[in-house]
Design an enzyme around this catalytic site. Structure first.
Site, PDB file in Angstrom:
ATOM      1  N   GLU A  46       0.882  -1.178   0.000  1.00  6.51           N
ATOM      2  CA  GLU A  46       0.000   0.000   0.000  1.00  6.51           C
ATOM      3  C   GLU A  46       0.907   1.212   0.000  1.00  6.51           C
ATOM      4  O   GLU A  46       1.707   1.390   0.923  1.00  6.51           O
ATOM      5  CB  GLU A  46      -0.866   0.023   1.263  1.00  6.51           C
ATOM      6  CG  GLU A  46      -1.988  -0.971   1.234  1.00  6.51           C
ATOM      7  CD  GLU A  46      -2.856  -0.845   2.459  1.00  6.51           C
ATOM      8  OE1 GLU A  46      -3.279   0.284   2.772  1.00  6.51           O
ATOM      9  OE2 GLU A  46      -3.070  -1.863   3.123  1.00  6.51           O
TER      10      GLU A  46
ATOM     11  N   CYS B  79      -2.507   8.321   4.813  1.00  3.64           N
ATOM     12  CA  CYS B  79      -2.409   8.041   3.373  1.00  3.64           C
ATOM     13  C   CYS B  79      -3.672   8.547   2.677  1.00  3.64           C
ATOM     14  O   CYS B  79      -3.651   8.905   1.512  1.00  3.64           O
ATOM     15  CB  CYS B  79      -2.221   6.573   3.065  1.00  3.64           C
ATOM     16  SG  CYS B  79      -2.195   5.495   4.458  1.00  3.64           S
TER      17      CYS B  79
END
Ligand SMILES: Cc1cc2nc3c(=O)[nH]c(=O)nc-3n(C[C@H](O)[C@H](O)[C@H](O)COP(=O)(O)OP(=O)(O)OC[C@H]3O[C@@H](n4cnc5c(N)ncnc54)[C@H](O)[C@@H]3O)c2cc1C
Length: 1004
Positions: free
Chosen positions: A756, A790
């Site tokens: 990720e 994020c």
């Protein structure tokens, strides 16, 4: 049934019947079908879909400033196949679609002016002058008033000040003429009915302070005081009455505290009131406590009792967050509570004035009879109803009780729409007394029935919810922290103190069930207080990595074959351990990475959720699945763990993401070598205690913090590592993928990389967006936890038509939030994670300054700057997609504002980076929302909600393009990545005979 109230019941019934008789044949104007409003309300009550569309349309209407946008919205909201749409609207909408032109324009105008006049029905005036004129008329008709300025959501201190000034302005207007008003009730003197001030205003306390939040009661009350005091002083000068309304539950404790401070600060001025809501389960305790306080300080008080206007909001919010529902869930329970608490208040009439605010004739009759029975003097209670709502009730009340006050909102229609929608919902709710009485024409005796009997009757028909079945229950997210609960507010400072006492120790590695110390150590420090060492963390080198991989490889052989059920149970025990220690795990993040209380708590909740969810997922996947139906053959598909997993975790969700990746591997049978980030290694060490408590065998989890430059590549390259689960920057993620593709000597398998990576997340603001929500949503997504998620918003793409208004409100809101250490819950934004992060962000702030126009640059004080890793909160305008600041991930509180001429361009800009992680759009256009659904191409898209705070399962998380490879964490495909599928097919036919199994393709 409460004996005292039930013994009064015959009298209550008789009074109620009398009341009904006195208003027979009359109907509130909102239900008058001779008017447009009545027609629309009628349709809304008959057709739920239309009701939703209609109220949503009313809500967006003030934003539709051009005839084009008005036509478009009418078409989008109403021009469907649904034959239930009232002719007036359908006709307008279809005509608009077909031809447009003059006819459409006229129709659009009609619809707008109809809705505006519907709004005006509930609002006494849009300007102060108009309001005063309306009041004058009401007083002539014999009604007192309580004036309320519309405008409930303030997102900045500029708006809070405007709210305060609005009151001062209307009070000025009243001041010019109130001396001329004859007192109501025919008495001489200055007071209505001989005891009540002529001027009465109601205020929404949260609007006085844009930074109100339940976690910070003191700061909130101080902020509210600063703006409410000038209003109260003015009211006092004029000899008036001030009532502090009650809003959502989250503000209840602040509101009570505000009342207490004001009341004790001006002890000689008695005309100050507060509201309590009978729909709250806590209402008896709330009012009892409040009255006890009044006796203790020996000051007379005044309570308006209402049932409560936010029932839907409170129930939905509680359900969304996994909290106990704070309101009664059966309408008669609210009615019962009302009568019970009204009695309690009137029993204290020597110290408490009572305002009975209800349109319910049973409730009103009960109050009247109780007051009579208890001998409550006239000057100790009065009745209040809402302006424009229940004309027959107010008339009936005036005939009997004399003392009736109308609650009169005034102000612009734009903020007024939220109020209007609430009133419309209230009037059309099935449970509403007004609807049942005047629209449904329900049986009078039923309407007047004791609510306890109504409840009993309602419950009789209902089946009792079945006991939950034994075993594992359905997955639900762990409840978010609820700071309206005092114990939660107190838990954090307590945990901070406790954890602080343990700081500064040496933190060893943990390999094969043993602590391992190394000579190489790094101090992990508090980014808000550089001298505070959280822990001195031992660093794994190549040797320790080899030992850890060896231990994990050895453990693999047995852990792989432990049943999925048993592995799942280990996760559930670990989850329980985190639940039991949730505050300690939360505050350690506050200290080590500067996470605000609520966000740190949410991080631990997410860690719990991952384990609860993956445990259930593994049980699901662990069941061998039969493939095909052929008789004589039995084929099963099942999974086994791939092998040793290297988990390389980030610092921004130091517990949640670590636990997510680690527990996924472990439940799949893959032992783990875990490398936490250097910035959050102490939080990472928390996993050791957790797994120990869960009884995980030695070697299955190995904690190996280390310098990336020393051991990172070595871990990735290790031939015995089968899976690499990584979350972090794009650069490192790509490097891992490249290295993992190279087969090392002795390597027996292809490595699987789950990565990720970054994001450059955009939020689109449509020209009809609800700015109250959009501004706060963008602010939170961009600056919550200093923009270091994020999923954080780093670009806000605003449609031209709303650009100026949005940017003005956003910048004012950003100027209003508090900056400082996350330890203090008043602060919205704290320091970034460490000195490295600070340097990086400062570099980007410079780039932003060069590329665009700085709209906001807010710094902490020099004192704070000297102690921690602070960076300025930065908002920069005039950014276009070519700018670096619009393309590169910053990972800090730097927000670019970008202008788009229309939705085409907005989507184009939003999709114009190499990342595709999260995105959001604020819009009230159904067509644009649908378009974004299809064309805003990101991993996680949020419609009319902010882009951060993904929840396991509900918002399974992860992106694509350069934002990552692999399936969504917290989603149904995640575990598969750690598993190798196997299939075994057996021929069950021997000598021509095959047993026929269930599911075989066979004859019936
Ligand atoms: C003068 C005045 C001032 C007001 N000020 C405030 C204020 O400061 N704060 C505030 O919140 N409200 C305030 N209200 C609004 C008030 O809460 C609602 O208008 C009022 O509750 C409607 O109640 P009722 O007794 O008139 O009608 P009813 O029809 O008897 O009651 C409706 C109410 O019952 C409750 N209810 C509905 N469904 C359920 C259910 N399934 N289970 C349990 N309870 C349910 C809800 O509270 C709903 O509003 C005020 C109202 C008036 C008249």
């Amino acid at each position: 049934m409460t004996t005292e109230i039930s013994s009064l019941d015959p009298r209550i019934l008789a009074r109620g019947r009398e009341f009904f008789a006195s208003i027979s044949g009359e109907s509130p104007s909102v239900f008058n079908k001779g008017w447009w409003t009545g027609k629309v309300m009628d349709w809304a009550m008959k057709n739920e879909d239309f009701k939703v569309q209609m109220f949503r349309f009313v809500d967006v209407l003030p934003y539709l400033n051009t005839s084009e946008s008005l036509s478009r919205h009418i078409e989008e909201y109403f021009a469907g196949e649904d034959s239930n749409i009232p002719d007036v609207l359908k006709w307008g909408a279809t005509k608009t679609k077909i031809g447009g032109g003059l006819v459409a324009k006229v129709l659009n105008k009609t619809i707008r002016s109809n809705i505006e006049s519907m709004a005006r029905q509930f609002i006494i005036g849009q300007q102060a002058k108009e309001a005063v004129k309306g009041i004058r008329k009401l007083r002539k008709d014999g009604f007192a008033f309580v004036l309320d300025l519309l405008g409930e959501a303030t997102v900045s201190e500029v708006e809070s000040a405007a709210y305060r000034d609005g009151y001062l302005e209307v009070l000025d207007a009243i001041q010019k003429e109130y001396a001329k008003w004859a007192p109501l009730g025919g008495d001489k003197g200055e007071l209505d009915w001989g005891h009540a001030p002529k001027i009465n205003v109601a205020v929404k306390p949260s609007a006085f302070y844009s930074q109100s939040k339940p976690v910070d009661i003191d700061g909130t009350v101080e902020g509210m005081m600063a703006n409410i005091e000038p209003v109260f002083r003015k009211v006092m000068d004029m000899g008036g009455f001030l009532c502090i309304d009650m809003e959502q539950l989250k503000y209840k404790d602040c509101t009570v505290e505000l009342y207490k401070r004001l009341r004790t600060k001006y002890p000689d001025y008695p005309h100050l009131g507060i509201v309590f809501q009978a729909y709250l389960r806590s209402v008896d305790d709330d009012v009892r406590g409040f009255l006890a306080w009044a006796r203790e300080v020996n000051l007379p008080v005044s309570i308006r009792l209402v049932k409560g206007a936010y029932w839907d909001y409170e129930t939905v919010l509680a359900k969304q967050n996994g909290w106990p529902v704070p309101v009664w869930t059966h309408k008669p329970e609210s009615d019962m509570a009302y009568e019970r608490v009204a009695k309690m208040i009137m029993e204290n009439h020597d110290i408490c004035h009572f305002a009975c605010a209800s349109h319910n004739i049973r409730t009103i009759s009960a109050v009247m009879e109780m007051a009579g029975e208890m001998g409550v003097p006239d000057d100790k209670y009065e009745f209040q109803v809402l302006y424009g709502m229940a004309e027959p009730v107010r008339k009936g009340l005036k005939n009997v009780a004399k003392r009736v006050r109308l609650y009169c909102p005034y102000g612009d229609l734009l903020p007024g729409m939220a109020y209007l929608v609430r009133r419309l919902l209230e009037n059309t709710a099935n449970e509403s007394f007004l609807k049942q009485t005047f629209a449904d024409e329900a049986d009078m005796d039923r309407l007047l029935e004791n609510p306890e009997a109504t409840l009993r009757r309602q419950l009789e028909g209902k089946c009792v919810a079945p006991e939950p079945e034994e075993g594992l229950q359905r997955f639900d997210n762990h409840p978010m922290v609820d700071f309206t609960v005092e114990a939660e507010r107190l838990a954090f400072p307590g945990a901070l103190e406790k954890v602080r006492a343990t700081l500064g120790r040496k933190v060893p590695l943990f390999i094969d069930g043993q602590d391992v110390e190394t000579d190489d150590v790094i101090d992990s420090y508090n980014p808000a207080k550089l001298e505070e060492v959280i822990g001195t963390v031992c660093q794994a080198g190549v040797t320790e990595v080899d030992r850890a991989v060896e231990a994990a490889s050895a453990a693999y052989l047995s852990w792989r074959d432990v049943s999925p059920q048993e592995r799942a149970e280990t996760l559930l025990r670990a989850a329980q351990y985190l639940k039991d220690n949730i505050h300690e795990y939360s505050v350690l993040q506050t200290l080590e990475v500067g996470k605000q209380w609520d966000q740190a708590h949410a991080d631990v909740c997410e860690a719990i959720d991952f384990m609860e969810y993956y445990a259930r997922e593994m049980i699901r996947l662990g069941e061998p699945r039969r493939m095909g139906h052929a008789p004589g053959e039995m084929s099963h598909l099942f999974y086994q763990g791939k092998g040793v997993a290297a988990v390389i975790a980030p610092w921004n969700f130091p517990l949640a993401i670590s636990v997510g990746m680690v527990s996924a591997a472990i439940v799949c049978g893959c032992p783990v070598v875990y490398k936490p980030s250097g910035i959050s290694s102490c939080v990472g060490r928390g996993l050791v205690d957790m797994w120990k408590a869960a009884g995980l065998p030695d070697g299955v989890f190995n904690y190996c913090p280390g310098r990336g430059s020393v051991m990172g590549d070595h871990l990735v390259d290790h031939p015995d590592v089968a899976v690499i689960a990584f979350t972090g920057s794009m650069e490192v993620g790509l490097r891992i993928q490249e290295r993992a593709a190279v087969v090392q000597p002795g390597q027996q398998h292809c490595k699987r990389v789950i990565a990720e990576m970054g994001g450059k997340n955009a939020v689109i603001i449509d020209d009809d967006a609800d700015l109250d929500e959009a501004v706060l949503g963008v602010l939170y997504a961009a600056f919550g936890f200093q923009g270091q998620k994020c999923s954080a918003c780093s670009r806000v793409v605003v449609l031209d038509a709303i650009y100026d208004r949005f940017v003005e409100r956003l910048t004012e809101a950003a100027e209003s939030i508090k900056l400082g250490p996350a330890e203090n819950p008043a602060n919205y934004m704290g320091p970034v994670a460490d000195k490295g992060a600070q340097e990086n962000v400062l570099r980007y702030v410079k780039i932003a300054e060069q590329e665009g126009t700085v709209l906001v640059k807010r710094e902490v004080s020099d004192d704070l700057k000297a102690t921690g890793c602070y960076v300025p909160l930065t908002i920069v305008g005039d950014i276009t997609r070519e700018h670096r600041i619009a393309q590169e991930e910053v990972f800090g509180p730097v927000l670019s504002v970008m202008r788009a001429k229309d939705m085409d361009e907005a989507l184009d800009i939003a999709n114009s980076t190499r990342f595709a992680l999260t995105g959001a759009i604020y819009s009230r256009s159904p067509a644009n929302l649908e378009r974004a659904y299809r064309e805003f191409r990101v991993g996680n898209l949020y419609l009319n909600k902010h882009s951060v705070g993904a929840l396991v399962e509900r918002h399974a998380f992860g992106g694509f393009k350069m934002s990552g490879v692999g399936s969504k964490s917290g989603g149904p495909d995640y575990l598969i990545q750690f598993l190798d599928p196997r299939l075994v097919s057996e021929n069950t036919m021997r000598r021509g005979f095959a047993p026929i199994e269930e599911g075989d393709d066979w004859f019936v």
